[in-house]
Write an enzyme that holds these catalytic residues in place. Sequence first.
Site, PDB file in Angstrom:
ATOM      1  N   CYS A  31      40.493  39.388  59.096  1.00 65.59           N
ATOM      2  CA  CYS A  31      40.284  38.219  57.439  1.00 65.59           C
ATOM      3  C   CYS A  31      41.182  38.613  56.258  1.00 65.59           C
ATOM      4  CB  CYS A  31      38.913  38.546  57.142  1.00 65.59           C
ATOM      5  SG  CYS A  31      38.618  39.803  56.139  1.00 65.59           S
ATOM      6  N   LYS A  32      41.418  37.466  56.135  1.00 65.52           N
ATOM      7  CA  LYS A  32      42.383  37.031  54.110  1.00 65.52           C
ATOM      8  C   LYS A  32      41.747  37.003  52.936  1.00 65.52           C
ATOM      9  CE  LYS A  32      45.656  35.921  51.386  1.00 65.52           C
ATOM     10  NZ  LYS A  32      47.279  34.902  51.417  1.00 65.52           N
ATOM     11  N   MET A  33      40.963  38.412  51.955  1.00 65.71           N
ATOM     12  CA  MET A  33      39.984  37.882  50.783  1.00 65.71           C
ATOM     13  C   MET A  33      41.133  37.761  49.816  1.00 65.71           C
ATOM     14  SD  MET A  33      37.344  40.623  51.181  1.00 65.71           S
ATOM     15  CE  MET A  33      36.474  41.051  53.025  1.00 65.71           C
ATOM     16  N   VAL A  60      40.663  35.075  59.114  1.00 65.76           N
ATOM     17  CA  VAL A  60      39.334  34.273  58.411  1.00 65.76           C
ATOM     18  C   VAL A  60      39.843  34.426  57.044  1.00 65.76           C
ATOM     19  CG1 VAL A  60      36.626  34.545  57.077  1.00 65.76           C
ATOM     20  CG2 VAL A  60      37.567  35.337  59.618  1.00 65.76           C
TER      21      VAL A  60
END
Length: 341
Positions: free
Chosen positions: A195-197, A166
């Site tokens: 995920c990558k924020m 995500v």
Amino acid sequence: MTTSSSIPVPRVPPKGVWVPSPTFFTTSSPSPYSPTQPAVDYASQTAHTLFLARSGITGVVLLGSTGEAMHLSRSERSHLVKSVRQGLDEAGYQKFPIMAGVLTNGGVEETVQWLDDYAEAGAEYGLVLVPGYFGQAGWGEGQEGVVGWFREVLEAMSSKEMGVVVYNYPGVSNGVVLEPEGYRALARDSRVVGCKMSHGNISHHLQVSLDPEINHERFRVFSGFGQQLGPIVRFGAAGVIDGMSAYYPKTVVRLFELAQKDDLRPSERAELNKLQYVVSKAEEFVVKYGLKGIKEATYRVAGFGDLEAARVPVVGRMGGKEWEEGRKKYLMEIEEIEKTL
């Protein structure tokens, strides 16, 4: 990977430093779709990925935001992934993973098409941008709208062994921010592997990395910013997907190695602090100059690319004076450290 019941389960992306590689173009030939646009330089893309693999990088992200996926055709995107996978395999890096960016911004059918194309071309993971065309006001309580969107995508994918990561990047998606409860809901599906924020909210990184309701052996948290590496890895995050590592890979890798150690000697702690300072300072170059700066530095520092080749509206290069000013202000210290590693 499969479970005991023979249901395919995607592999989890390994911890470490991943690089969102810029896409390389060449002035030596035009794109097959436009006489005024440069062609994709598949050979340079493969050569740069091999440079990263030999420098200790964990994996590569092709065709993300830095990789200008939206500026390539469907066939170009597939061929790029396929050619890099082939080059890695032929060079003995069969286990070096590829993650590929899916920047469709909301269409389920198109998103699935990108993922299926990438899986067929040899990517292990799809980095799927959180859709933000209409903002997040319509997502509903608990963000069930965007969670439902991801579930529709997962259900329709042909490949059951491709992992989905995500990707929340408010800067390119109308400012939308996926809250920690959204990640918690998505992490319940074994096909959502991380995920990558790409934002500066350290609290969100830490909440998701430490959430007791998330299986952290199956869901990995990455930041898009190297300046956040130490603070988040020390509290359970898996690493970074960091653009500056395209040209200073060894320094960021060394920082990660120290950040994940529990029993640091005093000399190692001093080195960790120094490296985090130097990396954070150098990341300001990316903050100021963006994609143009990443491409300039990848060419001048690592020797890959063609600064005259760019697809509009992106401008391919910085001015010579601008480069020297940015280098002297932000990059001199990391340059010296990289040479020693």
